[in-house]
Design a protein around this motif. Sequence first.
Motif, PDB file in Angstrom:
ATOM      1  N   ARG A 194       0.651 -15.431  89.269  1.00 36.80           N
ATOM      2  CA  ARG A 194      -0.563 -15.010  88.568  1.00 36.80           C
ATOM      3  C   ARG A 194      -0.238 -14.495  87.166  1.00 36.80           C
ATOM      4  NH1 ARG A 194      -5.779 -13.945  89.512  1.00 36.80           N
ATOM      5  NH2 ARG A 194      -5.514 -14.808  91.595  1.00 36.80           N
ATOM      6  N   GLU A 195       0.824 -13.716  87.046  1.00 29.58           N
ATOM      7  CA  GLU A 195       1.197 -13.170  85.736  1.00 29.58           C
ATOM      8  C   GLU A 195       1.532 -14.301  84.754  1.00 29.58           C
ATOM      9  OE1 GLU A 195       3.652  -9.309  84.463  1.00 29.58           O
ATOM     10  OE2 GLU A 195       4.923 -10.868  85.363  1.00 29.58           O
ATOM     11  N   ILE A 196       2.238 -15.319  85.237  1.00 27.90           N
ATOM     12  CA  ILE A 196       2.592 -16.442  84.365  1.00 27.90           C
ATOM     13  C   ILE A 196       1.344 -17.240  83.987  1.00 27.90           C
ATOM     14  CG2 ILE A 196       3.881 -18.615  84.256  1.00 27.90           C
ATOM     15  CD1 ILE A 196       5.982 -17.238  86.082  1.00 27.90           C
ATOM     16  N   ALA A 197       0.435 -17.431  84.932  1.00 29.98           N
ATOM     17  CA  ALA A 197      -0.817 -18.129  84.625  1.00 29.98           C
ATOM     18  C   ALA A 197      -1.628 -17.361  83.588  1.00 29.98           C
ATOM     19  CB  ALA A 197      -1.623 -18.332  85.910  1.00 29.98           C
ATOM     20  N   GLN A 198      -1.668 -16.020  83.718  1.00 32.82           N
ATOM     21  CA  GLN A 198      -2.367 -15.203  82.718  1.00 32.82           C
ATOM     22  C   GLN A 198      -1.762 -15.406  81.331  1.00 32.82           C
ATOM     23  OE1 GLN A 198      -1.772 -11.362  84.611  1.00 32.82           O
ATOM     24  NE2 GLN A 198      -3.908 -11.279  85.305  1.00 32.82           N
ATOM     25  N   LEU A 199      -0.452 -15.473  81.293  1.00 33.57           N
ATOM     26  CA  LEU A 199       0.276 -15.649  80.036  1.00 33.57           C
ATOM     27  C   LEU A 199      -0.039 -17.013  79.411  1.00 33.57           C
ATOM     28  CD1 LEU A 199       2.465 -14.675  78.074  1.00 33.57           C
ATOM     29  CD2 LEU A 199       4.181 -15.449  79.713  1.00 33.57           C
ATOM     30  N   ILE A 200      -0.008 -18.062  80.207  1.00 33.90           N
ATOM     31  CA  ILE A 200      -0.323 -19.405  79.694  1.00 33.90           C
ATOM     32  C   ILE A 200      -1.760 -19.449  79.189  1.00 33.90           C
ATOM     33  CG2 ILE A 200      -0.592 -21.835  80.326  1.00 33.90           C
ATOM     34  CD1 ILE A 200       2.322 -20.943  80.010  1.00 33.90           C
ATOM     35  N   LEU A 201      -2.683 -18.842  79.924  1.00 34.32           N
ATOM     36  CA  LEU A 201      -4.088 -18.845  79.510  1.00 34.32           C
ATOM     37  C   LEU A 201      -4.297 -18.081  78.199  1.00 34.32           C
ATOM     38  CD1 LEU A 201      -6.086 -18.342  82.841  1.00 34.32           C
ATOM     39  CD2 LEU A 201      -5.916 -20.401  81.441  1.00 34.32           C
ATOM     40  N   TYR A 202      -3.476 -17.059  77.946  1.00 35.72           N
ATOM     41  CA  TYR A 202      -3.595 -16.297  76.701  1.00 35.72           C
ATOM     42  C   TYR A 202      -3.343 -17.208  75.497  1.00 35.72           C
ATOM     43  CZ  TYR A 202      -2.945 -12.653  73.201  1.00 35.72           C
ATOM     44  OH  TYR A 202      -3.062 -11.866  72.073  1.00 35.72           O
ATOM     45  N   TYR A 203      -2.339 -18.046  75.602  1.00 36.17           N
ATOM     46  CA  TYR A 203      -1.986 -18.928  74.480  1.00 36.17           C
ATOM     47  C   TYR A 203      -2.702 -20.274  74.529  1.00 36.17           C
ATOM     48  CZ  TYR A 203       1.705 -15.725  73.051  1.00 36.17           C
ATOM     49  OH  TYR A 203       2.395 -14.618  72.600  1.00 36.17           O
ATOM     50  N   PHE A 204      -3.115 -20.697  75.719  1.00 39.60           N
ATOM     51  CA  PHE A 204      -3.745 -22.004  75.876  1.00 39.60           C
ATOM     52  C   PHE A 204      -5.023 -21.858  76.704  1.00 39.60           C
ATOM     53  CE2 PHE A 204       0.864 -22.646  75.585  1.00 39.60           C
ATOM     54  CZ  PHE A 204       0.934 -23.440  74.443  1.00 39.60           C
ATOM     55  N   PRO A 205      -6.104 -21.394  76.101  1.00 37.78           N
ATOM     56  CA  PRO A 205      -7.347 -21.174  76.857  1.00 37.78           C
ATOM     57  C   PRO A 205      -7.883 -22.485  77.439  1.00 37.78           C
ATOM     58  CG  PRO A 205      -7.722 -21.013  74.483  1.00 37.78           C
ATOM     59  CD  PRO A 205      -6.244 -21.072  74.673  1.00 37.78           C
ATOM     60  N   GLN A 206      -8.538 -22.355  78.587  1.00 39.16           N
ATOM     61  CA  GLN A 206      -9.056 -23.514  79.299  1.00 39.16           C
ATOM     62  C   GLN A 206     -10.586 -23.539  79.262  1.00 39.16           C
ATOM     63  OE1 GLN A 206      -6.793 -25.928  81.019  1.00 39.16           O
ATOM     64  NE2 GLN A 206      -5.707 -24.838  79.399  1.00 39.16           N
ATOM     65  N   ALA A 207     -11.149 -24.749  79.247  1.00 40.17           N
ATOM     66  CA  ALA A 207     -12.604 -24.888  79.240  1.00 40.17           C
ATOM     67  C   ALA A 207     -13.194 -24.479  80.584  1.00 40.17           C
ATOM     68  CB  ALA A 207     -12.987 -26.326  78.911  1.00 40.17           C
ATOM     69  N   GLU A 208     -12.432 -24.714  81.655  1.00 42.48           N
ATOM     70  CA  GLU A 208     -12.899 -24.357  82.987  1.00 42.48           C
ATOM     71  C   GLU A 208     -12.059 -23.214  83.542  1.00 42.48           C
ATOM     72  OE1 GLU A 208     -12.913 -27.784  85.460  1.00 42.48           O
ATOM     73  OE2 GLU A 208     -14.167 -28.966  84.099  1.00 42.48           O
ATOM     74  N   LYS A 209     -12.644 -22.439  84.430  1.00 45.27           N
ATOM     75  CA  LYS A 209     -11.925 -21.286  84.969  1.00 45.27           C
ATOM     76  C   LYS A 209     -10.754 -21.739  85.844  1.00 45.27           C
ATOM     77  CE  LYS A 209     -14.919 -20.377  88.988  1.00 45.27           C
ATOM     78  NZ  LYS A 209     -15.778 -19.344  89.622  1.00 45.27           N
ATOM     79  N   VAL A 210      -9.698 -20.945  85.827  1.00 43.05           N
ATOM     80  CA  VAL A 210      -8.501 -21.220  86.617  1.00 43.05           C
ATOM     81  C   VAL A 210      -8.495 -20.254  87.799  1.00 43.05           C
ATOM     82  CG1 VAL A 210      -5.974 -21.198  86.642  1.00 43.05           C
ATOM     83  CG2 VAL A 210      -7.203 -22.053  84.635  1.00 43.05           C
ATOM     84  N   VAL A 211      -8.353 -20.801  89.005  1.00 44.86           N
ATOM     85  CA  VAL A 211      -8.385 -19.990  90.220  1.00 44.86           C
ATOM     86  C   VAL A 211      -7.056 -20.142  90.955  1.00 44.86           C
ATOM     87  CG1 VAL A 211      -9.512 -19.614  92.445  1.00 44.86           C
ATOM     88  CG2 VAL A 211     -10.875 -20.245  90.439  1.00 44.86           C
ATOM     89  N   ILE A 212      -6.431 -19.027  91.275  1.00 44.94           N
ATOM     90  CA  ILE A 212      -5.193 -19.019  92.051  1.00 44.94           C
ATOM     91  C   ILE A 212      -5.370 -18.036  93.202  1.00 44.94           C
ATOM     92  CG2 ILE A 212      -2.755 -18.347  92.045  1.00 44.94           C
ATOM     93  CD1 ILE A 212      -2.526 -19.439  89.241  1.00 44.94           C
ATOM     94  N   GLY A 213      -5.106 -18.505  94.399  1.00 43.45           N
ATOM     95  CA  GLY A 213      -5.254 -17.647  95.571  1.00 43.45           C
ATOM     96  C   GLY A 213      -6.670 -17.163  95.790  1.00 43.45           C
ATOM     97  N   GLY A 214      -7.638 -18.007  95.387  1.00 48.59           N
ATOM     98  CA  GLY A 214      -9.037 -17.665  95.586  1.00 48.59           C
ATOM     99  C   GLY A 214      -9.625 -16.737  94.547  1.00 48.59           C
TER     100      GLY A 214
END
Length: 395
Positions: free
Chosen positions: A319-339
């Motif tokens: 989750r921490e790594i996904a948060q980090l990637i999203l900070y630099y590379f925002p996504q048009a759709e929401k990213v869900v991990i572990g629900g």
Amino acid sequence: MSIYQATTSAPVNIACIKYWGKRNESLILPTNSSLSVTLSQDNLRSTTTARADPSFAADCLWLNGKVDPIKAGGRLHTCISEMKRLRAAFEAANPDQPKIASFNVHICSFNNFPTAAGLASSASGFAALVYALAKLYALPQTPEELSLIARRGSGSACRSLFGGFVAWDMGSDDATGLDSKARQVAPESHWPEMEALICVVNDAKKGTSSTSGMQRTVVTSALIQHRIGSVVPSRMADIESAIADKRFGDFAEITMRDSNQFHAVALDTYPPIFYMNDVSRAIIAIITEYNRLSEQPKAAYTYDAGPNAVIYTLTPNVREIAQLILYYFPQAEKVVIGGQEVQAALPEGFNEAVAKRWEVGSVKGLIHTRVGDGPRVLSDSEALLDAQGIPKTLA
């Protein structure tokens, strides 16, 4: 009348120690051994249905709804012919078995991810093809033995015949290649906490195919000879030890170093080959800074022959790594991990200046997956061919 048909699926594998270069083009014998992680088919897979029938006029294969020509002497032809040869031998040894080795086959295959975009589609595709034919023909061969044939389709396909952590031993028999095969280093149950976050940077077909790229490298790169003789053998031993002991820090460093060297070899090729782009390099900088914050690396980037990043990590850090990637590379759709939805964030102490923040679409998507199993046999309800042996869905 009996229907002779089987449907299987096979996984993607992403190498930690890269296969790049062949010493025998026709047998697809590699210049070095390699090692990969098999990823879960719940996220990435090739599904294949194979049917043998006396009414079929010719062997035919459809890939993602389109006819894929089976050229005489080509890789598809080689794999299908080898599987028919095994069936013929099986029939000769078991006279009571139906004589179907001489029937033509219809094969339909579908990837649930972009083909030829650096996500190892040829590996899962050829593994699924060989495994489907093995089940259609009720062959007694082991996955290790089947890997010899999958290798003839696509070198890395031999590693997709197993789940977990898989080595492809280069072998030394240049005449037959019978010792160049896949070997399971550890099953997926050995290290189930191993997960992966795939950053899809580009889902288009790559400009330089792996086949032509590695041919050029072997002929023109001086660095690859150093890699083959002095680097890979010790790395193979070291990463197998790290996997056996579940030492993620060592696994991560070896994986990142080998990815770096693979792309250095591509750059050393003449003319040079560029598989990564600016987004790929930004992700390297981000993961490098993330690892600086802890005593041991908590993430490992690796890139095959394409710009897409595969980031290996253990379950507590995903989750921490996904948060980090999203900070630099925002996504048009929401990213869900572990629900739960993931929000962009930086870890405490992270140097924000290591990379710029990119616009939406720079990373086209994030795929969260984990270490997974080998090929699966699927039910008749999941077959891709209709009652006449034609794909249910055509492009």
